[in-house]
Design a protein around this motif. Structure first.
Motif, short mmCIF file in Angstrom:
data_model
loop_
_atom_site.label_atom_id
_atom_site.label_comp_id
_atom_site.label_asym_id
_atom_site.label_seq_id
_atom_site.Cartn_x
_atom_site.Cartn_y
_atom_site.Cartn_z
N LEU A 157 0.83 -1.20 0.00
CA LEU A 157 0.00 0.00 0.00
C LEU A 157 0.87 1.25 0.00
CD1 LEU A 157 -3.19 0.69 2.04
CD2 LEU A 157 -1.30 2.29 2.20
N LEU A 158 1.89 1.29 0.84
CA LEU A 158 2.77 2.46 0.91
C LEU A 158 3.50 2.68 -0.41
CD1 LEU A 158 4.32 2.03 4.48
CD2 LEU A 158 2.44 3.53 3.78
N ALA A 159 3.95 1.59 -1.01
CA ALA A 159 4.67 1.70 -2.28
C ALA A 159 3.77 2.21 -3.39
CB ALA A 159 5.26 0.34 -2.67
N LYS A 160 2.51 1.85 -3.34
CA LYS A 160 1.56 2.24 -4.39
C LYS A 160 1.14 3.69 -4.28
CE LYS A 160 -2.91 0.94 -6.40
NZ LYS A 160 -4.04 -0.01 -6.34
N PHE A 161 0.86 4.16 -3.06
CA PHE A 161 0.29 5.49 -2.89
C PHE A 161 1.27 6.53 -2.33
CE2 PHE A 161 -3.40 2.64 -2.56
CZ PHE A 161 -4.20 3.17 -3.58
N PHE A 162 2.31 6.10 -1.64
CA PHE A 162 3.20 7.05 -0.97
C PHE A 162 4.67 6.67 -1.17
CE2 PHE A 162 -0.73 6.70 1.46
CZ PHE A 162 -1.16 8.02 1.49
N ALA A 163 5.05 6.27 -2.35
CA ALA A 163 6.40 5.74 -2.59
C ALA A 163 7.49 6.67 -2.09
CB ALA A 163 6.59 5.45 -4.07
N ALA A 164 7.47 7.94 -2.52
CA ALA A 164 8.54 8.87 -2.12
C ALA A 164 8.40 9.34 -0.68
CB ALA A 164 8.56 10.06 -3.08
N PRO A 165 7.22 9.84 -0.25
CA PRO A 165 7.12 10.37 1.12
C PRO A 165 7.36 9.33 2.21
CG PRO A 165 5.27 11.10 -0.24
CD PRO A 165 5.98 10.04 -1.01
N THR A 166 7.15 8.05 1.92
CA THR A 166 7.26 7.04 2.97
C THR A 166 8.40 6.06 2.75
OG1 THR A 166 5.71 5.54 1.84
CG2 THR A 166 4.76 7.15 3.37
N LYS A 167 9.33 6.39 1.88
CA LYS A 167 10.39 5.43 1.56
C LYS A 167 11.28 5.13 2.76
CE LYS A 167 13.86 8.66 -0.26
NZ LYS A 167 14.96 8.25 0.63
N ASP A 168 11.30 6.01 3.77
CA ASP A 168 12.13 5.79 4.95
C ASP A 168 11.32 5.27 6.14
OD1 ASP A 168 14.48 6.70 3.68
OD2 ASP A 168 13.91 8.79 4.06
N LEU A 169 10.11 4.84 5.89
CA LEU A 169 9.29 4.27 6.96
C LEU A 169 9.54 2.77 7.06
CD1 LEU A 169 5.72 5.87 6.74
CD2 LEU A 169 7.48 6.26 8.46
N HIS A 170 9.54 2.28 8.29
CA HIS A 170 9.66 0.84 8.54
C HIS A 170 8.32 0.33 9.06
CE1 HIS A 170 13.97 1.30 8.03
NE2 HIS A 170 13.94 2.30 8.91
N VAL A 171 7.98 -0.88 8.66
CA VAL A 171 6.70 -1.46 9.02
C VAL A 171 6.91 -2.66 9.93
CG1 VAL A 171 4.58 -2.54 8.17
CG2 VAL A 171 5.71 -0.75 6.81
N GLU A 172 6.27 -2.63 11.08
CA GLU A 172 6.27 -3.77 12.00
C GLU A 172 4.83 -4.08 12.38
OE1 GLU A 172 8.71 -2.96 15.36
OE2 GLU A 172 10.57 -2.78 14.21
N VAL A 173 4.52 -5.36 12.55
CA VAL A 173 3.18 -5.76 12.98
C VAL A 173 3.31 -6.79 14.09
CG1 VAL A 173 0.97 -6.75 12.30
CG2 VAL A 173 2.27 -5.39 10.65
N ALA A 174 2.61 -6.56 15.18
CA ALA A 174 2.58 -7.49 16.30
C ALA A 174 1.14 -7.68 16.74
CB ALA A 174 3.43 -6.97 17.47
N ASP A 175 0.66 -8.90 16.65
CA ASP A 175 -0.73 -9.22 17.01
C ASP A 175 -1.73 -8.33 16.30
OD1 ASP A 175 0.09 -11.25 18.72
OD2 ASP A 175 0.28 -9.89 20.43
N GLY A 176 -1.45 -8.05 15.04
CA GLY A 176 -2.37 -7.26 14.23
C GLY A 176 -2.22 -5.76 14.37
N VAL A 177 -1.39 -5.29 15.31
CA VAL A 177 -1.17 -3.86 15.51
C VAL A 177 0.02 -3.41 14.65
CG1 VAL A 177 -0.62 -2.03 17.14
CG2 VAL A 177 -2.11 -3.92 17.83
N VAL A 178 -0.23 -2.49 13.74
CA VAL A 178 0.80 -2.01 12.82
C VAL A 178 1.52 -0.80 13.43
CG1 VAL A 178 1.24 -1.06 10.53
CG2 VAL A 178 -0.55 -2.78 10.84
N THR A 179 2.84 -0.85 13.43
CA THR A 179 3.64 0.29 13.86
C THR A 179 4.48 0.76 12.69
OG1 THR A 179 3.75 -0.47 16.16
CG2 THR A 179 5.41 1.13 15.44
N LEU A 180 4.34 2.03 12.33
CA LEU A 180 5.14 2.65 11.28
C LEU A 180 6.17 3.53 11.96
CD1 LEU A 180 2.19 3.73 8.94
CD2 LEU A 180 3.56 1.65 8.79
N SER A 181 7.43 3.25 11.72
CA SER A 181 8.49 4.02 12.38
C SER A 181 9.50 4.51 11.35
CB SER A 181 9.18 3.16 13.44
OG SER A 181 9.78 2.02 12.84
N GLY A 182 10.27 5.53 11.76
CA GLY A 182 11.28 6.07 10.86
C GLY A 182 11.02 7.52 10.54
N HIS A 183 11.29 7.91 9.30
CA HIS A 183 11.18 9.31 8.90
C HIS A 183 10.17 9.43 7.78
CE1 HIS A 183 12.31 13.42 7.99
NE2 HIS A 183 12.46 13.09 6.73
#
Length: 230
Positions: A157-183
């Motif tokens: 989803l990030l690559a499709k809609f926000f490729a440049a603005p979110t290229k430095d975001l990291h995605v982690e998921v634990a028990d269904g909870v998504v955490t987006l971290s980075g810049h």
């Protein structure tokens, strides 16, 4: 399972037990027990759904067993008395039935259930013929998706809609909870990203942690707490 939203046809139960209008009381009880369900669609000869008969429709037969004749006369017009005296599915059923099409989204099915205050919906095709049944438990199956599966879809989803603005975001998921971290170059996009990620079926919640800034929790829509995005 990268393609969302999922459809009712993806989670519905098949084959589905049903009875016709002429099915007798005992046959209905036997079918409920055999299939281990609490309700059955009532169908015409062409398998068109004409109603639903449930355990709740059958119970008045037992509940009014010991009622005296005078009390029954006073209650003659009530639905419970009518059902207590009924002997066939056509007499017992709730009609018209609330149904859902197989191509409806899970969210649409959930809203239909909530509005009708029912626990399950017969699923029909374009011709209105019975093809399955979907329950509350079926709709909750999306929350059984693995964390790895969700990570993959969030990244897509990030690559499709926000490729440049979110290229430095990291995605982690634990028990269904998504955490987006980075810049993130444009932090004003955080609420937009959060809403889209939350829209992925199987996501329980979304949190956003910007490097060097306190974590920002993305609460449920409409949350007005400080530091959260609606």
């Amino acid at each position: 399972m990268p393609n969302t939203p999922r459809r009712v046809s993806d989670v519905m139960t098949q084959p589905v037990a049903a009875v016709d209008r002429e099915a007798g009381f005992k046959k209905i009880v036997e079918t409920l027990r055999q299939w281990r369900v609490s309700a059955l669609p009532v169908v015409s000869a062409e398998r068109r759904v004409v109603g639903v008969v449930s355990e709740a429709d059958l119970l008045p037969k037992e509940g009014f067993r010991e009622a005296d004749a005078e009390r029954l006369a006073r209650l003659r017009l009530s639905d419970d008395v009518r059902r207590a005296e009924a002997v066939t599915a056509g007499e017992l059923m709730t009609s018209p039935a609330v149904t859902v099409h197989g191509d409806a989204t899970l969210a649409q099915a959930a809203r239909t259930m909530a509005r009708a205050s029912v626990k399950r919906l017969p699923v029909v095709d374009a011709k209105g013929l019975l093809v399955g049944i979907v329950s509350r438990a079926d709709l909750l199956k999306v929350f059984l998706r693995s964390d790895d599966d969700l990570v993959q879809e969030v990244r897509q989803l990030l690559a499709k809609f926000f490729a440049a603005p979110t290229k430095d975001l990291h995605v982690e998921v634990a028990d269904g909870v998504v955490t987006l971290s980075g810049h993130m170059r444009d932090r004003s996009l955080v609420p937009v990203v959060a809403r889209l990620v939350r829209g992925i079926e199987g996501v329980v919640d979304v949190a956003y942690d910007v490097t060097g800034v306190a974590p920002v929790h993305i609460g449920p829509p409409g949350a007005g707490s400080q530091g959260s995005y609606p």
